[in-house]
Design an enzyme around this catalytic site. Structure first.
Site, PDB file in Angstrom:
ATOM      1  N   ARG A   1      48.311  38.948  49.424  1.00 37.70           N
ATOM      2  CA  ARG A   1      48.745  37.619  49.023  1.00 37.70           C
ATOM      3  C   ARG A   1      48.105  37.119  47.747  1.00 37.70           C
ATOM      4  O   ARG A   1      48.781  36.660  46.843  1.00 37.70           O
ATOM      5  CB  ARG A   1      48.357  36.570  50.092  1.00 37.70           C
ATOM      6  CG  ARG A   1      49.420  36.123  50.987  1.00 37.70           C
ATOM      7  CD  ARG A   1      48.767  35.706  52.269  1.00 37.70           C
ATOM      8  NE  ARG A   1      47.949  36.807  52.740  1.00 37.70           N
ATOM      9  CZ  ARG A   1      48.439  37.833  53.415  1.00 37.70           C
ATOM     10  NH1 ARG A   1      49.676  37.866  53.743  1.00 37.70           N
ATOM     11  NH2 ARG A   1      47.662  38.828  53.788  1.00 37.70           N
ATOM     12  N   THR A   2      46.786  37.180  47.701  1.00 41.29           N
ATOM     13  CA  THR A   2      46.126  36.499  46.592  1.00 41.29           C
ATOM     14  C   THR A   2      46.535  37.118  45.264  1.00 41.29           C
ATOM     15  O   THR A   2      46.922  36.423  44.337  1.00 41.29           O
ATOM     16  CB  THR A   2      44.596  36.501  46.784  1.00 41.29           C
ATOM     17  OG1 THR A   2      44.324  35.945  48.064  1.00 41.29           O
ATOM     18  CG2 THR A   2      43.905  35.673  45.731  1.00 41.29           C
TER      19      THR A   2
ATOM     20  N   ARG B   1      38.622  39.247  42.145  1.00 43.08           N
ATOM     21  CA  ARG B   1      38.132  39.340  43.531  1.00 43.08           C
ATOM     22  C   ARG B   1      37.110  40.462  43.578  1.00 43.08           C
ATOM     23  O   ARG B   1      37.323  41.537  43.015  1.00 43.08           O
ATOM     24  CB  ARG B   1      39.274  39.649  44.492  1.00 43.08           C
ATOM     25  CG  ARG B   1      38.767  40.054  45.868  1.00 43.08           C
ATOM     26  CD  ARG B   1      39.850  40.108  46.876  1.00 43.08           C
ATOM     27  NE  ARG B   1      40.356  38.771  47.181  1.00 43.08           N
ATOM     28  CZ  ARG B   1      41.154  38.503  48.212  1.00 43.08           C
ATOM     29  NH1 ARG B   1      41.546  39.453  49.018  1.00 43.08           N
ATOM     30  NH2 ARG B   1      41.561  37.270  48.433  1.00 43.08           N
TER      31      ARG B   1
ATOM     32  N   HIS C   1      36.305  31.039  48.306  1.00 42.76           N
ATOM     33  CA  HIS C   1      37.677  31.423  47.954  1.00 42.76           C
ATOM     34  C   HIS C   1      38.422  30.148  47.552  1.00 42.76           C
ATOM     35  O   HIS C   1      39.273  29.652  48.287  1.00 42.76           O
ATOM     36  CB  HIS C   1      38.330  32.095  49.169  1.00 42.76           C
ATOM     37  CG  HIS C   1      39.602  32.821  48.882  1.00 42.76           C
ATOM     38  ND1 HIS C   1      40.323  32.660  47.715  1.00 42.76           N
ATOM     39  CD2 HIS C   1      40.296  33.725  49.624  1.00 42.76           C
ATOM     40  CE1 HIS C   1      41.407  33.431  47.773  1.00 42.76           C
ATOM     41  NE2 HIS C   1      41.400  34.092  48.912  1.00 42.76           N
TER      42      HIS C   1
ATOM     43  N   LYS D   1      33.478  54.438  37.496  1.00 44.05           N
ATOM     44  CA  LYS D   1      32.620  55.241  36.608  1.00 44.05           C
ATOM     45  C   LYS D   1      31.257  54.593  36.419  1.00 44.05           C
ATOM     46  O   LYS D   1      30.426  55.088  35.680  1.00 44.05           O
ATOM     47  CB  LYS D   1      33.275  55.368  35.229  1.00 44.05           C
ATOM     48  CG  LYS D   1      34.631  56.033  35.229  1.00 44.05           C
ATOM     49  CD  LYS D   1      35.171  56.059  33.796  1.00 44.05           C
ATOM     50  CE  LYS D   1      36.588  56.591  33.734  1.00 44.05           C
ATOM     51  NZ  LYS D   1      37.188  56.337  32.419  1.00 44.05           N
TER      52      LYS D   1
HETATM   53  C1  NCD Z   1      41.541  35.700  53.034  1.00 40.00           C
HETATM   54  C2  NCD Z   1      40.432  36.334  52.201  1.00 40.00           C
HETATM   55  O1  NCD Z   1      40.681  37.282  51.471  1.00 40.00           O
HETATM   56  O2  NCD Z   1      39.338  35.823  52.312  1.00 40.00           O
HETATM   57  N1  NCD Z   1      42.809  36.179  52.669  1.00 40.00           N
HETATM   58  C3  NCD Z   1      43.475  35.556  51.640  1.00 40.00           C
HETATM   59  O3  NCD Z   1      43.049  35.555  50.518  1.00 40.00           O
HETATM   60  N2  NCD Z   1      44.580  34.877  51.965  1.00 40.00           N
HETATM   61  C4  NCD Z   1      41.318  35.746  54.475  1.00 40.00           C
HETATM   62  C5  NCD Z   1      41.052  37.055  55.138  1.00 40.00           C
HETATM   63  O4  NCD Z   1      41.026  38.115  54.505  1.00 40.00           O
HETATM   64  O5  NCD Z   1      40.865  37.031  56.355  1.00 40.00           O
END
Ligand code: NCD
Length: 313
Positions: A51-52, A101, A129, A80
């Protein structure tokens, strides 16, 4: 130049403006389709995501911009041995804005220090997040018509769940918020959130074990997945993974206008029979995630709102 690393990097008023912009994008998305023409977003993902990453990319494409990046550490020069500082210096030469991320807490903050373009934290380890929080806020606001005077239940892995930490920090700034923290003893909210956010701010909260008992008083129920990848041993994960499962039967005890949120991915903590309940808001949340990310990209790039310009004429 601004970044979004911590949800509190934006004031309450600035978050209000972001949500207003997201709302206006949602009403008339085509008005925004060329706003970021010729701009490039780089998504640097050192940890799995569906999703993100896709919603950042969809957001940029919806604004008429372009995307580049990598979806996993293995296919980048990190494999690397390149440092985050070096990678961001390089990517700053290719892109106008970056979403990162990383499994290490603080990596996006470090990247921001070396970056020549805005950096967005798309999740750092078990820490924060912020863009999921913006998504959650827009969903709460659209469902309940307000962000204040709410009893919010957070259920599941409150220790490792970074979406939980960001949501508590952010919602704690609104009037009349009460938290019900529902988790097994081992997965309680970290002490620093309890002390520095809840107790320091005089925010009412309770820590409980039973979802069923908490249910009737909640306006929002925020379910979370037990974060398998952050456990030190498999045994503990197996023991705790089924701690809470929301079912249609349990929903009977909830208020008729409660909203169920989940950042997704879901494993088994929400049974499929809840999906058809009108109180289930988790797929709507996904759609809202695209609008808030569009609004955030526009804001960090300083792109004017074409609708506001028209109204001003
Ligand atoms: C969440 C995350 O990555 O922290 N997912 C997301 O970004 N929607 C929640 C999760 O992974 O449980």
């Amino acid at each position: 130049m601004r970044h979004m690393i911590d949800p509190l990097d934006f004031s309450k008023e600035e978050i209000g403006s972001l949500l207003t912009l997201a709302g206006s994008i949602c009403e008339d998305p085509t008005a925004y389709q060329n706003v970021a023409a010729h701009k490039k977003l780089a998504t640097l993902f050192y940890e799995p995501s569906t999703r993100t990453r896709l919603s950042f990319e969809a957001a940029m494409l919806n604004l008429g911009g372009h995307c580049l990046g990598f979806p996993s550490e293995n296919v980048s020069s990190a494999a690397k041995g390149e440092s985050v500082a070096d990678t961001i210096r390089v990517v700053s030469c290719y892109a106008d804005i970056v979403a990162m991320r990383h499994p290490k807490e603080g990596a996006p903050l470090r990247a921001a220090r070396y970056s020549r373009v805005p950096v967005i934290n798309a999740g750092d380890g078990g820490h924060q997040h912020p863009t999921q929080t913006l998504t959650d806020l827009l969903t709460i606001q659209r469902r309940k018509g307000r962000l204040d005077h709410l009893t919010i239940g957070l259920c599941g892995d409150l220790k490792f769940g970074r979406t939980v930490h960001s949501l508590i920090k952010t919602m704690a700034r609104y009037e009349g918020i009460r938290f019900v923290l529902i988790s097994p003893e081992e997965l309680r909210v970290p002490e620093y959130i309890i002390k520095d956010v809840l107790e320091a701010g005089g925010i009412p909260y309770t820590e409980v074990r039973s979802l069923e008992n908490a249910m009737p008083e909640l306006d929002i129920l925020y379910m979370t997945r037990v974060q398998k990848e952050r456990f030190f041993n498999e045994e503990d994960y197996v023991r705790l993974k089924n701690s809470y499962i929301l079912t249609a039967e349990k929903m009977k005890a909830a208020k008729p206008d409660m909203a169920v949120l989940h950042p997704l991915p879901r494993v088994n903590e929400i049974a499929l029979d809840v999906d058809d309940d009108p109180r289930a808001a988790y797929f709507e949340q996904v759609q809202n995630g695209v609008y808030v990310r569009m609004a955030l990209i526009m804001t960090l790039l300083g792109l004017p709102d074409p609708k506001a310009a028209k109204e001003g004429n």
